[in-house]
Design a protein around this motif. Sequence first.
Motif, PDB file in Angstrom:
ATOM      1  N   LEU A 118      -0.486  -6.154  -4.876  1.00 49.19           N
ATOM      2  CA  LEU A 118      -1.598  -5.567  -4.154  1.00 49.19           C
ATOM      3  C   LEU A 118      -2.885  -5.800  -4.944  1.00 49.19           C
ATOM      4  CD1 LEU A 118      -1.777  -2.322  -2.294  1.00 49.19           C
ATOM      5  CD2 LEU A 118      -3.280  -2.512  -4.251  1.00 49.19           C
ATOM      6  N   LEU A 123       0.820  -1.195   0.000  1.00 48.01           N
ATOM      7  CA  LEU A 123       0.000   0.000   0.000  1.00 48.01           C
ATOM      8  C   LEU A 123       0.864   1.259   0.000  1.00 48.01           C
ATOM      9  CD1 LEU A 123      -2.986   0.766   0.057  1.00 48.01           C
ATOM     10  CD2 LEU A 123      -2.866   0.775   2.536  1.00 48.01           C
ATOM     11  N   ILE A 177      -5.311   4.298  -5.223  1.00 45.83           N
ATOM     12  CA  ILE A 177      -6.231   3.647  -4.282  1.00 45.83           C
ATOM     13  C   ILE A 177      -7.668   4.026  -4.606  1.00 45.83           C
ATOM     14  CG2 ILE A 177      -6.930   3.504  -1.853  1.00 45.83           C
ATOM     15  CD1 ILE A 177      -4.408   1.929  -2.590  1.00 45.83           C
TER      16      ILE A 177
END
Length: 76
Positions: A64, A16, A24
């Motif tokens: 991710l 992240l 995001i």
Amino acid sequence: ARPYFIVTPIRHVESLAETTQQEILDLFQQGVALLHQEFEGPSSTVTFNRMTINFGNFRNLPHLHLKIKLPLAVFQ
């Protein structure tokens, strides 16, 4: 099969901390768009249990991704 949709960013990121705020935001927006696409358009009612960003030790690939868990009856 597990009742999940998986959404990944185009750019390879493992954590992240490597992402930008825009990435995001895009990831969650793409997740919502996917749900609306799968369940009859943007005005439809979409039922899901949770959205989780998976970037830690509990994943099979070091990339991710966003997991969208659906109720099993909805997934089927």
